[in-house]
Design an enzyme around this catalytic site. Structure first.
Site, PDB file in Angstrom:
ATOM      1  N   ARG A 121      31.342  20.007   1.863  1.00  0.00           N
ATOM      2  CA  ARG A 121      31.110  18.617   1.465  1.00  0.00           C
ATOM      3  C   ARG A 121      31.835  17.719   2.459  1.00  0.00           C
ATOM      4  O   ARG A 121      32.534  18.210   3.333  1.00  0.00           O
ATOM      5  CB  ARG A 121      31.573  18.448   0.018  1.00  0.00           C
ATOM      6  CG  ARG A 121      30.612  19.178  -0.956  1.00  0.00           C
ATOM      7  CD  ARG A 121      31.250  19.386  -2.294  1.00  0.00           C
ATOM      8  NE  ARG A 121      31.809  18.148  -2.780  1.00  0.00           N
ATOM      9  CZ  ARG A 121      32.798  18.061  -3.673  1.00  0.00           C
ATOM     10  NH1 ARG A 121      33.326  19.176  -4.188  1.00  0.00           N
ATOM     11  NH2 ARG A 121      33.248  16.901  -4.080  1.00  0.00           N
ATOM     12  N   ARG A 173       0.814  -1.214   0.000  1.00  0.00           N
ATOM     13  CA  ARG A 173       0.000   0.000   0.000  1.00  0.00           C
ATOM     14  C   ARG A 173       0.857   1.278   0.000  1.00  0.00           C
ATOM     15  O   ARG A 173       0.362   2.381  -0.124  1.00  0.00           O
ATOM     16  CB  ARG A 173      -0.937  -0.011   1.224  1.00  0.00           C
ATOM     17  CG  ARG A 173      -2.008  -1.065   1.137  1.00  0.00           C
ATOM     18  CD  ARG A 173      -2.641  -1.381   2.482  1.00  0.00           C
ATOM     19  NE  ARG A 173      -1.826  -2.310   3.278  1.00  0.00           N
ATOM     20  CZ  ARG A 173      -2.192  -2.813   4.450  1.00  0.00           C
ATOM     21  NH1 ARG A 173      -3.355  -2.474   4.982  1.00  0.00           N
ATOM     22  NH2 ARG A 173      -1.406  -3.645   5.100  1.00  0.00           N
ATOM     23  N   ASN A 225       0.710   2.151   6.830  1.00  0.00           N
ATOM     24  CA  ASN A 225       0.601   1.315   5.642  1.00  0.00           C
ATOM     25  C   ASN A 225       0.708   2.136   4.369  1.00  0.00           C
ATOM     26  O   ASN A 225       1.132   1.637   3.344  1.00  0.00           O
ATOM     27  CB  ASN A 225      -0.751   0.589   5.626  1.00  0.00           C
ATOM     28  CG  ASN A 225      -0.880  -0.369   6.791  1.00  0.00           C
ATOM     29  OD1 ASN A 225       0.100  -0.960   7.239  1.00  0.00           O
ATOM     30  ND2 ASN A 225      -2.087  -0.526   7.296  1.00  0.00           N
ATOM     31  N   ARG A 273      52.824  36.760 -12.705  1.00  0.00           N
ATOM     32  CA  ARG A 273      51.839  37.522 -13.476  1.00  0.00           C
ATOM     33  C   ARG A 273      52.509  37.980 -14.751  1.00  0.00           C
ATOM     34  O   ARG A 273      53.719  38.154 -14.788  1.00  0.00           O
ATOM     35  CB  ARG A 273      51.436  38.833 -12.788  1.00  0.00           C
ATOM     36  CG  ARG A 273      51.110  38.749 -11.375  1.00  0.00           C
ATOM     37  CD  ARG A 273      50.879  40.137 -10.817  1.00  0.00           C
ATOM     38  NE  ARG A 273      50.335  39.942  -9.490  1.00  0.00           N
ATOM     39  CZ  ARG A 273      50.451  40.801  -8.503  1.00  0.00           C
ATOM     40  NH1 ARG A 273      51.062  41.953  -8.688  1.00  0.00           N
ATOM     41  NH2 ARG A 273      49.956  40.516  -7.339  1.00  0.00           N
ATOM     42  N   GLN A 280      12.088 -14.707   7.171  1.00  0.00           N
ATOM     43  CA  GLN A 280      10.814 -15.344   6.814  1.00  0.00           C
ATOM     44  C   GLN A 280      10.814 -15.422   5.287  1.00  0.00           C
ATOM     45  O   GLN A 280      10.685 -14.403   4.618  1.00  0.00           O
ATOM     46  CB  GLN A 280       9.647 -14.487   7.321  1.00  0.00           C
ATOM     47  CG  GLN A 280       8.278 -15.070   7.021  1.00  0.00           C
ATOM     48  CD  GLN A 280       7.146 -14.087   7.316  1.00  0.00           C
ATOM     49  OE1 GLN A 280       7.364 -12.890   7.472  1.00  0.00           O
ATOM     50  NE2 GLN A 280       5.926 -14.595   7.393  1.00  0.00           N
TER      51      GLN A 280
HETATM   52  C1  UD1 Z   1      -1.959  -5.807  11.325  1.00  0.00           C
HETATM   53  C2  UD1 Z   1      -2.929  -6.633  12.161  1.00  0.00           C
HETATM   54  C3  UD1 Z   1      -4.180  -5.818  12.414  1.00  0.00           C
HETATM   55  C4  UD1 Z   1      -3.827  -4.525  13.100  1.00  0.00           C
HETATM   56  C5  UD1 Z   1      -2.777  -3.752  12.321  1.00  0.00           C
HETATM   57  C6  UD1 Z   1      -2.283  -2.586  13.165  1.00  0.00           C
HETATM   58  C7  UD1 Z   1      -2.542  -8.975  11.534  1.00  0.00           C
HETATM   59  C8  UD1 Z   1      -3.077 -10.131  10.794  1.00  0.00           C
HETATM   60  N1  UD1 Z   1      -3.245  -7.849  11.454  1.00  0.00           N
HETATM   61  O1  UD1 Z   1      -2.595  -5.541  10.083  1.00  0.00           O
HETATM   62  O2  UD1 Z   1      -5.078  -6.561  13.232  1.00  0.00           O
HETATM   63  O3  UD1 Z   1      -4.995  -3.736  13.276  1.00  0.00           O
HETATM   64  O4  UD1 Z   1      -1.651  -4.598  12.025  1.00  0.00           O
HETATM   65  O5  UD1 Z   1      -1.460  -1.729  12.447  1.00  0.00           O
HETATM   66  O6  UD1 Z   1      -1.540  -9.085  12.183  1.00  0.00           O
HETATM   67  N2  UD1 Z   1       4.754  -8.796   8.487  1.00  0.00           N
HETATM   68  C9  UD1 Z   1       5.703  -9.801   8.443  1.00  0.00           C
HETATM   69  N3  UD1 Z   1       5.443 -10.925   7.734  1.00  0.00           N
HETATM   70  C10 UD1 Z   1       4.279 -11.148   7.078  1.00  0.00           C
HETATM   71  C11 UD1 Z   1       3.304 -10.109   7.130  1.00  0.00           C
HETATM   72  C12 UD1 Z   1       3.553  -8.966   7.855  1.00  0.00           C
HETATM   73  O7  UD1 Z   1       6.782  -9.659   9.031  1.00  0.00           O
HETATM   74  O8  UD1 Z   1       4.116 -12.213   6.462  1.00  0.00           O
HETATM   75  C13 UD1 Z   1       5.044  -7.562   9.250  1.00  0.00           C
HETATM   76  C14 UD1 Z   1       5.010  -6.290   8.421  1.00  0.00           C
HETATM   77  O9  UD1 Z   1       6.294  -5.976   7.915  1.00  0.00           O
HETATM   78  C15 UD1 Z   1       4.530  -5.261   9.430  1.00  0.00           C
HETATM   79  C16 UD1 Z   1       3.702  -6.061  10.411  1.00  0.00           C
HETATM   80  O10 UD1 Z   1       4.052  -7.403  10.228  1.00  0.00           O
HETATM   81  O11 UD1 Z   1       5.602  -4.656  10.113  1.00  0.00           O
HETATM   82  C17 UD1 Z   1       2.207  -5.871  10.181  1.00  0.00           C
HETATM   83  O12 UD1 Z   1       1.874  -6.258   8.862  1.00  0.00           O
HETATM   84  P1  UD1 Z   1       0.843  -5.452   7.977  1.00  0.00           P
HETATM   85  O13 UD1 Z   1       0.742  -6.121   6.665  1.00  0.00           O
HETATM   86  O14 UD1 Z   1       1.156  -4.009   8.008  1.00  0.00           O
HETATM   87  O15 UD1 Z   1      -0.488  -5.742   8.816  1.00  0.00           O
HETATM   88  P2  UD1 Z   1      -1.843  -4.919   8.797  1.00  0.00           P
HETATM   89  O16 UD1 Z   1      -2.628  -5.310   7.621  1.00  0.00           O
HETATM   90  O17 UD1 Z   1      -1.585  -3.501   9.022  1.00  0.00           O
HETATM   91 CA    CA Z   2       0.228  -2.305   9.212  1.00  0.00          CA
END
Ligand code: UD1
Ligand code: CA
Length: 506
Positions: free
Chosen positions: A357, A26, A251, A464, A91
């Protein structure tokens, strides 16, 4: 586990997991979301620093998207930290937040490893979270002997966040439902999951093992461990944020801009509280890694970036940008200077319109004036380069005067060479120093000189062309311009000059 509620005291037996593997679609960026800078610092480092302030056990960061770069940023940020081990786990397939945390298990189980008593799990995209808040969450978790404790916020617009479903309003939490999986009634819930969890050591990994990706996104949701705890009759605690803005999950670019604004305001307040004077706080931009001493004055539209450290009693005038510099006490930096990776000692004066710099050292009381550019140069104590110069790869001693328009010719198109100027040298205006070259202490270089050879101490150097002066020449030309016919006629009567006559200056 005893419960320290004072800042900077770690919780014994508390491990921290930071989820930073996500792609951040996003954000519409080619860079990993967690590396997007907020006030000059990668977003995930806010979570990491928070973790380091409370962890009594290990910290594990889960990386995935652009793992190498994220890992590098973590290593740089934690270099010199020897009290809390910070480990990195990859991961490989990004299968959700529950899957992310599960990847850390090998670091906590197996021979010779002890399972932490508790975990605090943080999203890598909540940079506004405060230490006092997570301490409060930890204390509530202990008091209620919960298996899982979550941080929540009540928002006017909850869209995008996971909603906190309670048995009935204000009652116990029963589960978290993600925005994309919520039905119409659940979408109407304004209490959201912030993405900060405390989980008991004995509960975490067995609960993660049981997660199933039966949701719209086909992911393993960490948030599902809440329902798992409820089903096992284990208590779930929740702390509602007093200030819901603190729970901002970044996000999108809009949320990134909002986080940036909030953090910059907090930084300015910290500086003001520490005795810095700001003429116009709103237009003063200070990065998270900057320090400023008391009684220093920042005029409107000043930008201080990176690891810049400014001493006491300094003045920084408008339009100046300082990046990764060390500035001593009582330094005056006039308007519109750009200074990078340089060291400016006490009492020095710079600008207006000075450009440093990387790797310049301006020693005590030295002066760099308008339209002077310097690079990899040391300007000795009390020395001055007041106007229109380029000083590159130069080592300049004490009490040196660099005249207007002096240029160190440090580059021959292939390689760089050094210019060395001894103490007390006077360099006249419009001098070129063809490097490599050394000017001995106490020497005088006459204006307009091109220095091509080393100069012994206390010498005069002058190079000069001999001056040609023709008295009356200009007046004659003016007269010719005023009435061309008359002077043409006059010319015609005059006998033509011989070659010898023409050569002789008149
Ligand atoms: C997540 C929560 C949601 C909460 C929101 C708050 C879950 C399923 N949902 O949603 O309930 O309201 O945060 O901001 O947890 N990440 C990983 N590996 C993955 C997926 C994500 O490390 O496979 C990490 C991302 O880098 C990030 C965090 O987990 O730092 C949250 O992931 P994101 O995709 O932003 O979750 P949200 O949809 O915001
Ligand atoms: Ca998030």
């Amino acid at each position: 586990m005893t419960a320290p509620d004072k800042a900077d005291v770690p919780f014994p037996g508390l491990a921290v997991v930071i989820m930073a593997a996500g792609l951040g679609k996003r954000m519409h960026s080619k860079h990993a979301k967690v590396l997007q800078p907020v006030a000059g610092r990668a977003m995930m480092l806010y979570s990491l620093e928070l973790g380091m302030r409370v962890a009594g056990d290990r910290i594990v960061v889960v990386v995935g998207h652009q793992a190498d770069r994220v890992g590098q940023v973590i290593k740089e940020a934690t270099a010199g930290n020897d009290h809390t081990p910070v480990l990195i786990v990859e991961q490989r397939d990004l299968l959700g937040t529950g899957h992310a945390v599960l990847q850390t298990r090998p670091l906590f189980t197996g021979s010779g490893r002890t399972m932490p008593q508790q975990f605090i799990i943080l999203n890598g995209d909540t940079p506004l979270l405060q230490e006092t808040t997570i301490r409060r969450l930890l204390l509530v978790h202990q008091k209620e002997q919960a298996a899982v404790s979550i941080l929540t916020a009540i928002l006017d617009d909850a869209s995008g966040y996971g909603r906190v479903v309670r048995q009935s309003s204000g009652d116990r939490v029963s589960r978290i439902v993600e925005d994309r999986d919520a039905n119409a009634a659940e979408k109407g819930i304004r209490e959201v999951n912030v993405g900060t969890y405390v989980v008991d050591g004995d509960f975490l990994f067995p609960a993660l093992e049981m997660l199933r990706p039966s949701n719209r996104q086909g992911e393993y949701y960490l948030t599902d461990i809440v329902q798992a705890a409820v089903e096992q009759n284990r208590p779930v605690a929740a702390v509602v944020l007093d200030d819901p803005n603190e729970g901002l999950g970044v996000n999108t670019r809009r949320q990134l801009a909002k986080a940036e604004q909030t953090i910059r305001r907090q930084i300015r307040h910290r500086c003001l509280d520490a005795g810095v004077r700001m003429m116009d706080p709103a237009s003063t931009w200070i990065d998270a890694g900057v320090t400023i001493g008391k009684d220093s004055v920042l005029y409107p539209n000043v930008i201080l970036e990176g690891t810049t450290a400014i001493g006491e009693d300094c003045i920084v005038r408008s339009g100046t940008r300082i990046t990764d510099c060390v500035v001593g006490n009582g330094v005056e930096i006039l308007d519109h200077c750009v200074l990078r990776e340089s060291h400016i000692e006490d009492g020095a004066t710079l600008g207006p319109f000075a450009h440093l710099r990387p790797h310049v050292t301006v020693r005590k009381g030295a002066k760099i004036g308008n339209f002077v550019e310097a690079k990899k140069t040391e300007l000795g104590e009390g020395s001055k380069a007041n106007h229109l110069s380029y000083l590159g790869d130069a080592k300049i001693g004490k009490g040196v005067n660099i005249g207007a328009g002096t240029i160190t010719c440090n580059y021959d198109g292939v390689r760089k060479a050094e210019t060395v100027i001894g103490d007390g040298v006077f360099i006249g205006s419009d001098t070129q120093l063809i490097a490599p070259v050394t000017v001995g202490a106490g020497s005088v270089i006459a204006a307009g000189t091109t220095v091509t050879e080393n100069v012994p101490d206390d010498s005069l150097v002058i190079s000069r062309l001999q001056q040609v002066t023709r008295p009356g020449w200009a007046a004659k030309r003016r007269a010719m311009q005023e009435s061309p016919q008359k002077s043409q006629a006059k010319r015609r009567v005059k006998p033509r000059q011989t070659k010898a006559q023409r050569k002789k200056p008149r």
